[in-house]
Design a protein around this motif. Structure first.
Motif, PDB file in Angstrom:
ATOM      1  N   HIS B  26     -72.338   4.235  -5.370  1.00 35.27           N
ATOM      2  CA  HIS B  26     -73.361   4.822  -6.237  1.00 35.27           C
ATOM      3  C   HIS B  26     -72.849   6.089  -6.912  1.00 35.27           C
ATOM      4  O   HIS B  26     -73.123   6.331  -8.097  1.00 35.27           O
ATOM      5  CB  HIS B  26     -74.630   5.131  -5.422  1.00 35.27           C
ATOM      6  N   ALA B  27     -72.076   6.887  -6.159  1.00 39.23           N
ATOM      7  CA  ALA B  27     -71.533   8.128  -6.728  1.00 39.23           C
ATOM      8  C   ALA B  27     -70.544   7.797  -7.846  1.00 39.23           C
ATOM      9  O   ALA B  27     -70.517   8.478  -8.885  1.00 39.23           O
ATOM     10  CB  ALA B  27     -70.852   8.942  -5.635  1.00 39.23           C
ATOM     11  N   LEU B  28     -69.745   6.747  -7.653  1.00 41.75           N
ATOM     12  CA  LEU B  28     -68.791   6.348  -8.694  1.00 41.75           C
ATOM     13  C   LEU B  28     -69.520   5.885  -9.956  1.00 41.75           C
ATOM     14  O   LEU B  28     -69.099   6.202 -11.077  1.00 41.75           O
ATOM     15  CB  LEU B  28     -67.876   5.227  -8.170  1.00 41.75           C
ATOM     16  N   HIS B  29     -70.625   5.192  -9.743  1.00 41.84           N
ATOM     17  CA  HIS B  29     -71.397   4.731 -10.903  1.00 41.84           C
ATOM     18  C   HIS B  29     -72.008   5.912 -11.641  1.00 41.84           C
ATOM     19  O   HIS B  29     -72.097   5.908 -12.863  1.00 41.84           O
ATOM     20  CB  HIS B  29     -72.481   3.732 -10.463  1.00 41.84           C
ATOM     21  N   PRO B  34     -68.800   2.162 -13.846  1.00 41.43           N
ATOM     22  CA  PRO B  34     -69.563   1.020 -13.351  1.00 41.43           C
ATOM     23  C   PRO B  34     -68.677  -0.160 -12.963  1.00 41.43           C
ATOM     24  O   PRO B  34     -69.118  -1.070 -12.252  1.00 41.43           O
ATOM     25  CB  PRO B  34     -70.470   0.658 -14.539  1.00 41.43           C
ATOM     26  N   GLY B  35     -67.430  -0.149 -13.430  1.00 43.70           N
ATOM     27  CA  GLY B  35     -66.532  -1.258 -13.108  1.00 43.70           C
ATOM     28  C   GLY B  35     -66.041  -1.228 -11.673  1.00 43.70           C
ATOM     29  O   GLY B  35     -65.431  -2.181 -11.203  1.00 43.70           O
ATOM     30  N   LEU B  36     -66.284  -0.115 -10.963  1.00 38.69           N
ATOM     31  CA  LEU B  36     -65.837  -0.023  -9.560  1.00 38.69           C
ATOM     32  C   LEU B  36     -66.980  -0.455  -8.651  1.00 38.69           C
ATOM     33  O   LEU B  36     -68.034   0.179  -8.619  1.00 38.69           O
ATOM     34  CB  LEU B  36     -65.400   1.410  -9.235  1.00 38.69           C
ATOM     35  N   GLN B  37     -66.749  -1.537  -7.933  1.00 35.42           N
ATOM     36  CA  GLN B  37     -67.815  -2.110  -7.113  1.00 35.42           C
ATOM     37  C   GLN B  37     -67.297  -2.536  -5.744  1.00 35.42           C
ATOM     38  O   GLN B  37     -66.102  -2.570  -5.497  1.00 35.42           O
ATOM     39  CB  GLN B  37     -68.424  -3.324  -7.838  1.00 35.42           C
ATOM     40  N   HIS B  38     -68.241  -2.894  -4.896  1.00 41.54           N
ATOM     41  CA  HIS B  38     -67.935  -3.400  -3.555  1.00 41.54           C
ATOM     42  C   HIS B  38     -67.011  -2.454  -2.792  1.00 41.54           C
ATOM     43  O   HIS B  38     -65.997  -2.858  -2.232  1.00 41.54           O
ATOM     44  CB  HIS B  38     -67.318  -4.804  -3.618  1.00 41.54           C
TER      45      HIS B  38
END
Lengths: 227, 90
Positions: B26-29, B34-38
Protein backbone atom coordinates in the motif's frame (compact mmCIF):
# COMPACT_ATOMS: atom_id res chain seq x y z
CA UNK A 1 -2.51 -27.77 44.32
CA UNK A 2 1.20 -27.50 43.77
CA UNK A 3 2.18 -25.19 40.94
CA UNK A 4 5.50 -24.71 39.15
CA UNK A 5 6.05 -21.48 37.24
CA UNK A 6 8.88 -21.50 34.71
CA UNK A 7 11.08 -18.46 34.25
CA UNK A 8 12.84 -18.16 30.89
CA UNK A 9 15.25 -15.35 30.10
CA UNK A 10 12.80 -12.62 29.11
CA UNK A 11 9.76 -13.91 31.00
CA UNK A 12 7.99 -10.99 32.64
CA UNK A 13 4.69 -12.40 33.88
CA UNK A 14 6.17 -15.14 36.06
CA UNK A 15 5.73 -13.21 39.33
CA UNK A 16 2.10 -12.40 38.47
CA UNK A 17 1.44 -16.06 37.62
CA UNK A 18 2.91 -17.15 40.96
CA UNK A 19 0.78 -14.55 42.77
CA UNK A 20 -2.45 -15.65 41.05
CA UNK A 21 -1.72 -19.34 41.73
CA UNK A 22 -1.17 -18.49 45.40
CA UNK A 23 -4.44 -16.54 45.52
CA UNK A 24 -6.18 -19.69 44.31
CA UNK A 25 -4.68 -21.55 47.24
CA UNK A 26 -1.75 -23.06 45.41
CA UNK A 27 1.69 -23.80 46.76
CA UNK A 28 4.10 -22.34 44.26
CA UNK A 29 7.62 -23.33 43.27
CA UNK A 30 9.77 -21.38 40.84
CA UNK A 31 11.29 -23.34 37.99
CA UNK A 32 14.27 -22.13 35.99
CA UNK A 33 14.70 -22.67 32.26
CA UNK A 34 17.94 -24.56 32.86
CA UNK A 35 16.38 -27.00 35.34
CA UNK A 36 16.65 -30.60 34.18
CA UNK A 37 13.97 -31.92 36.49
CA UNK A 38 10.70 -30.76 37.98
CA UNK A 39 9.34 -31.79 41.39
CA UNK A 40 7.47 -35.08 41.15
CA UNK A 41 4.50 -33.80 43.16
CA UNK A 42 3.60 -30.88 40.88
CA UNK A 43 -0.01 -30.67 39.68
CA UNK A 44 0.36 -27.76 37.30
CA UNK A 45 3.14 -26.12 35.30
CA UNK A 46 2.66 -22.56 34.04
CA UNK A 47 4.68 -21.17 31.14
CA UNK A 48 4.21 -17.45 31.73
CA UNK A 49 4.04 -14.50 29.39
CA UNK A 50 6.97 -12.37 28.34
CA UNK A 51 9.50 -12.22 25.57
CA UNK A 52 11.63 -15.31 26.06
CA UNK A 53 14.98 -14.99 24.31
CA UNK A 54 13.91 -11.59 23.03
CA UNK A 55 11.46 -13.23 20.62
CA UNK A 56 14.51 -13.87 18.41
CA UNK A 57 13.83 -15.83 15.22
CA UNK A 58 10.16 -16.44 16.17
CA UNK A 59 8.27 -16.10 19.42
CA UNK A 60 8.96 -19.16 21.56
CA UNK A 61 11.29 -20.70 18.97
CA UNK A 62 14.39 -20.71 21.18
CA UNK A 63 12.66 -21.26 24.53
CA UNK A 64 11.30 -24.60 23.36
CA UNK A 65 14.87 -25.93 23.39
CA UNK A 66 15.43 -24.93 27.04
CA UNK A 67 16.36 -27.94 29.21
CA UNK A 68 13.16 -27.50 31.27
CA UNK A 69 11.00 -27.99 28.18
CA UNK A 70 11.97 -31.65 27.82
CA UNK A 71 10.67 -32.08 31.38
CA UNK A 72 7.50 -30.14 30.60
CA UNK A 73 6.88 -32.42 27.59
CA UNK A 74 7.29 -35.50 29.82
CA UNK A 75 5.10 -33.95 32.52
CA UNK A 76 2.33 -33.27 29.98
CA UNK A 77 2.66 -36.76 28.48
CA UNK A 78 2.14 -38.20 31.97
CA UNK A 79 -1.10 -36.21 32.28
CA UNK A 80 0.17 -33.23 34.27
CA UNK A 81 -1.67 -29.95 33.75
CA UNK A 82 0.16 -27.29 31.75
CA UNK A 83 -0.94 -23.73 30.95
CA UNK A 84 0.92 -21.54 28.51
CA UNK A 85 -0.11 -17.91 28.74
CA UNK A 86 0.76 -15.54 25.89
CA UNK A 87 4.45 -16.23 25.25
CA UNK A 88 3.82 -19.54 27.03
CA UNK A 89 1.17 -20.37 24.40
CA UNK A 90 3.66 -19.48 21.67
CA UNK A 91 6.25 -21.79 23.28
CA UNK A 92 3.72 -24.67 23.54
CA UNK A 93 2.96 -24.34 19.82
CA UNK A 94 6.65 -24.25 18.91
CA UNK A 95 7.26 -27.27 21.13
CA UNK A 96 4.51 -29.20 19.36
CA UNK A 97 2.44 -29.64 22.54
CA UNK A 98 -0.33 -27.67 20.84
CA UNK A 99 -1.11 -27.45 17.11
CA UNK A 100 -0.86 -24.31 15.00
CA UNK A 101 1.25 -21.21 15.45
CA UNK A 102 0.98 -17.57 16.46
CA UNK A 103 1.97 -14.85 14.06
CA UNK A 104 1.84 -11.05 13.75
CA UNK A 105 -1.39 -9.32 14.74
CA UNK A 106 -3.33 -8.33 11.64
CA UNK A 107 -2.98 -4.62 12.38
CA UNK A 108 0.79 -5.07 13.00
CA UNK A 109 0.41 -3.35 16.36
CA UNK A 110 1.22 -4.53 19.85
CA UNK A 111 -2.20 -4.63 21.50
CA UNK A 112 -2.58 -4.18 25.24
CA UNK A 113 -6.21 -3.98 26.32
CA UNK A 114 -9.05 -5.86 27.96
CA UNK A 115 -10.91 -8.23 25.67
CA UNK A 116 -14.07 -10.27 26.10
CA UNK A 117 -13.75 -14.04 25.90
CA UNK A 118 -16.46 -16.59 25.56
CA UNK A 119 -15.76 -19.86 27.35
CA UNK A 120 -16.61 -22.43 24.70
CA UNK A 121 -15.71 -25.55 26.66
CA UNK A 122 -16.38 -25.74 30.38
CA UNK A 123 -15.48 -29.41 30.76
CA UNK A 124 -11.70 -28.89 30.83
CA UNK A 125 -9.73 -28.89 34.10
CA UNK A 126 -9.05 -25.19 33.42
CA UNK A 127 -12.69 -24.12 33.02
CA UNK A 128 -14.65 -26.59 35.13
CA UNK A 129 -16.00 -23.96 37.53
CA UNK A 130 -17.08 -21.56 34.76
CA UNK A 131 -20.73 -21.52 33.70
CA UNK A 132 -21.19 -22.49 30.01
CA UNK A 133 -21.18 -19.48 27.70
CA UNK A 134 -19.77 -17.17 30.37
CA UNK A 135 -18.02 -14.08 29.02
CA UNK A 136 -14.75 -13.23 30.77
CA UNK A 137 -13.01 -9.87 30.68
CA UNK A 138 -9.27 -10.53 30.59
CA UNK A 139 -6.47 -8.40 29.14
CA UNK A 140 -4.30 -9.28 26.16
CA UNK A 141 -0.83 -7.86 25.63
CA UNK A 142 0.88 -9.16 22.53
CA UNK A 143 2.22 -8.35 19.09
CA UNK A 144 2.02 -11.90 17.80
CA UNK A 145 -1.27 -13.41 18.86
CA UNK A 146 -2.85 -14.20 15.52
CA UNK A 147 -3.58 -17.91 15.75
CA UNK A 148 -3.07 -19.77 12.47
CA UNK A 149 -3.29 -23.44 11.53
CA UNK A 150 -4.19 -25.49 8.49
CA UNK A 151 -7.93 -25.72 7.66
CA UNK A 152 -7.82 -29.40 8.69
CA UNK A 153 -6.40 -28.55 12.12
CA UNK A 154 -8.95 -25.76 12.65
CA UNK A 155 -11.74 -28.16 11.72
CA UNK A 156 -10.40 -30.80 14.10
CA UNK A 157 -10.15 -28.27 16.94
CA UNK A 158 -13.74 -27.15 16.35
CA UNK A 159 -15.14 -30.67 15.93
CA UNK A 160 -13.48 -31.94 19.09
CA UNK A 161 -14.51 -28.90 21.13
CA UNK A 162 -10.89 -27.95 21.78
CA UNK A 163 -11.38 -24.23 21.25
CA UNK A 164 -11.72 -23.26 24.90
CA UNK A 165 -11.78 -19.46 24.59
CA UNK A 166 -12.93 -17.31 21.70
CA UNK A 167 -12.81 -13.52 21.32
CA UNK A 168 -16.29 -12.04 21.46
CA UNK A 169 -17.19 -9.16 19.15
CA UNK A 170 -13.93 -7.62 18.05
CA UNK A 171 -11.31 -10.17 16.98
CA UNK A 172 -8.30 -8.13 18.11
CA UNK A 173 -5.48 -9.91 16.29
CA UNK A 174 -7.10 -11.64 13.31
CA UNK A 175 -6.91 -15.15 14.79
CA UNK A 176 -8.59 -17.84 12.68
CA UNK A 177 -12.10 -18.46 14.00
CA UNK A 178 -11.36 -15.79 16.65
CA UNK A 179 -9.49 -18.43 18.64
CA UNK A 180 -8.03 -17.13 21.92
CA UNK A 181 -7.23 -20.43 23.65
CA UNK A 182 -7.11 -24.15 22.86
CA UNK A 183 -6.39 -27.43 24.61
CA UNK A 184 -4.51 -30.48 23.35
CA UNK A 185 -6.29 -33.71 22.44
CA UNK A 186 -5.95 -35.09 25.98
CA UNK A 187 -7.29 -31.86 27.45
CA UNK A 188 -4.46 -31.36 29.96
CA UNK A 189 -2.49 -28.67 28.10
CA UNK A 190 -4.05 -25.22 27.64
CA UNK A 191 -2.62 -22.37 25.61
CA UNK A 192 -4.21 -18.94 25.68
CA UNK A 193 -3.13 -15.48 24.55
CA UNK A 194 -5.10 -13.48 27.18
CA UNK A 195 -3.53 -13.06 30.63
CA UNK A 196 -5.76 -14.49 33.39
CA UNK A 197 -3.08 -13.66 35.98
CA UNK A 198 -3.52 -9.97 35.14
CA UNK A 199 -7.22 -10.26 35.97
CA UNK A 200 -6.79 -11.94 39.33
CA UNK A 201 -8.29 -9.31 41.65
CA UNK A 202 -10.91 -6.60 41.25
CA UNK A 203 -8.29 -3.97 42.12
CA UNK A 204 -6.64 -4.91 38.80
CA UNK A 205 -9.85 -4.09 36.93
CA UNK A 206 -11.20 -7.62 36.67
CA UNK A 207 -11.06 -10.80 38.69
CA UNK A 208 -12.43 -12.94 35.86
CA UNK A 209 -9.04 -14.59 35.35
CA UNK A 210 -9.28 -16.18 38.77
CA UNK A 211 -12.03 -18.47 37.50
CA UNK A 212 -9.36 -20.35 35.55
CA UNK A 213 -7.06 -20.80 38.54
CA UNK A 214 -9.93 -21.73 40.83
CA UNK A 215 -11.25 -24.21 38.22
CA UNK A 216 -7.93 -25.99 38.37
CA UNK A 217 -7.95 -26.03 42.17
CA UNK A 218 -11.50 -27.42 42.09
CA UNK A 219 -10.56 -30.02 39.50
CA UNK A 220 -7.60 -31.19 41.57
CA UNK A 221 -9.69 -31.19 44.75
CA UNK A 222 -12.35 -33.30 43.06
CA UNK A 223 -9.72 -35.74 41.92
CA UNK A 224 -8.36 -36.03 45.45
CA UNK A 225 -11.83 -36.52 46.97
CA UNK A 226 -12.86 -39.21 44.52
CA UNK A 227 -9.54 -41.05 44.78
CA UNK B 1 35.57 -30.99 4.24
CA UNK B 2 34.69 -28.05 2.03
CA UNK B 3 33.30 -24.67 2.90
CA UNK B 4 29.98 -23.48 1.56
CA UNK B 5 27.73 -20.51 2.13
CA UNK B 6 24.04 -21.05 2.70
CA UNK B 7 21.37 -18.43 2.11
CA UNK B 8 18.01 -19.23 3.62
CA UNK B 9 14.91 -17.15 2.86
CA UNK B 10 12.00 -17.68 5.21
CA UNK B 11 8.61 -16.34 4.15
CA UNK B 12 5.08 -16.78 5.41
CA UNK B 13 3.20 -19.52 3.57
CA UNK B 14 0.99 -18.30 0.75
CA UNK B 15 -2.14 -19.33 2.62
CA UNK B 16 -1.30 -16.93 5.45
CA UNK B 17 -1.93 -13.24 4.93
CA UNK B 18 1.38 -11.36 5.00
CA UNK B 19 0.22 -8.18 6.69
CA UNK B 20 3.68 -6.58 6.55
CA UNK B 21 3.88 -7.22 2.82
CA UNK B 22 0.37 -5.83 2.33
CA UNK B 23 1.21 -2.68 4.28
CA UNK B 24 4.41 -2.10 2.30
CA UNK B 25 2.51 -2.70 -0.95
CA UNK B 26 0.00 0.00 0.00
CA UNK B 27 2.87 2.37 0.81
CA UNK B 28 4.44 1.68 -2.60
CA UNK B 29 1.15 2.43 -4.29
CA UNK B 30 0.90 5.70 -2.43
CA UNK B 31 4.38 6.47 -3.83
CA UNK B 32 2.81 6.13 -7.30
CA UNK B 33 4.28 2.72 -8.07
CA UNK B 34 1.09 0.79 -8.81
CA UNK B 35 3.03 -1.73 -10.89
CA UNK B 36 4.60 -3.19 -7.73
CA UNK B 37 2.32 -5.85 -6.32
CA UNK B 38 2.19 -9.02 -4.25
CA UNK B 39 4.87 -7.82 -1.85
CA UNK B 40 6.00 -10.50 0.56
CA UNK B 41 8.36 -9.89 3.46
CA UNK B 42 10.52 -12.56 4.99
CA UNK B 43 13.72 -13.24 6.85
CA UNK B 44 17.15 -13.86 5.42
CA UNK B 45 19.56 -16.18 7.23
CA UNK B 46 23.10 -16.55 6.02
CA UNK B 47 25.68 -18.99 7.37
CA UNK B 48 28.84 -20.83 6.45
CA UNK B 49 28.60 -24.59 6.18
CA UNK B 50 31.32 -27.21 6.45
CA UNK B 51 30.40 -30.37 4.60
CA UNK B 52 31.85 -33.02 2.29
CA UNK B 53 29.95 -31.71 -0.71
CA UNK B 54 27.07 -29.44 -1.71
CA UNK B 55 24.45 -32.15 -1.24
CA UNK B 56 25.50 -32.76 2.34
CA UNK B 57 25.64 -29.01 2.94
CA UNK B 58 22.05 -28.67 1.71
CA UNK B 59 20.94 -31.63 3.80
CA UNK B 60 22.41 -30.04 6.92
CA UNK B 61 20.76 -26.68 6.23
CA UNK B 62 17.41 -28.37 5.49
CA UNK B 63 17.61 -30.05 8.89
CA UNK B 64 18.36 -26.71 10.52
CA UNK B 65 15.30 -25.24 8.80
CA UNK B 66 13.03 -28.07 9.88
CA UNK B 67 14.18 -28.01 13.48
CA UNK B 68 14.72 -24.33 14.16
CA UNK B 69 15.00 -21.75 11.40
CA UNK B 70 11.42 -21.99 10.16
CA UNK B 71 8.07 -23.09 11.52
CA UNK B 72 6.48 -25.34 8.88
CA UNK B 73 3.02 -24.50 10.18
CA UNK B 74 3.27 -20.99 8.83
CA UNK B 75 6.53 -20.57 6.92
CA UNK B 76 8.20 -21.75 3.71
CA UNK B 77 11.94 -21.78 3.10
CA UNK B 78 14.11 -21.37 0.03
CA UNK B 79 17.74 -22.48 0.32
CA UNK B 80 20.66 -21.69 -1.94
CA UNK B 81 24.10 -23.20 -1.40
CA UNK B 82 27.23 -21.76 -2.95
CA UNK B 83 30.79 -23.00 -2.64
CA UNK B 84 33.29 -21.03 -0.56
CA UNK B 85 32.88 -18.11 1.82
CA UNK B 86 31.09 -14.99 0.73
CA UNK B 87 32.62 -11.89 2.20
CA UNK B 88 34.31 -11.35 5.54
CA UNK B 89 32.44 -12.03 8.71
CA UNK B 90 33.20 -10.05 11.82
Amino acid sequence: MKVGVVTFPGSNCDADARYAAQLAGGTVVSLWHKDTSIPADLDLVILPGGFSYGDYLRTGAIARFSPIMAEVVNFAAAGGLVIGICNGFQILCEAGLLPGALTRNHNLQFICKDVLLRTENTSTPFTSSIQPGTTLRIPIAHGEGCYVASPEVIQELEDSNRVVFRYVGDNPNGSMNAIAGIVNASGNVLGMMPHPERAAESILGSSDGMSIFSSIALHLGDTLCSA
Amino acid sequence: MKHFTAHVTVTLRRAILDVQGKTVEHALHSLHMPGLQHVRIGKHVEMSVQAADADHARELVERACQQLLANPVMEDVAITITEGFEGDHV
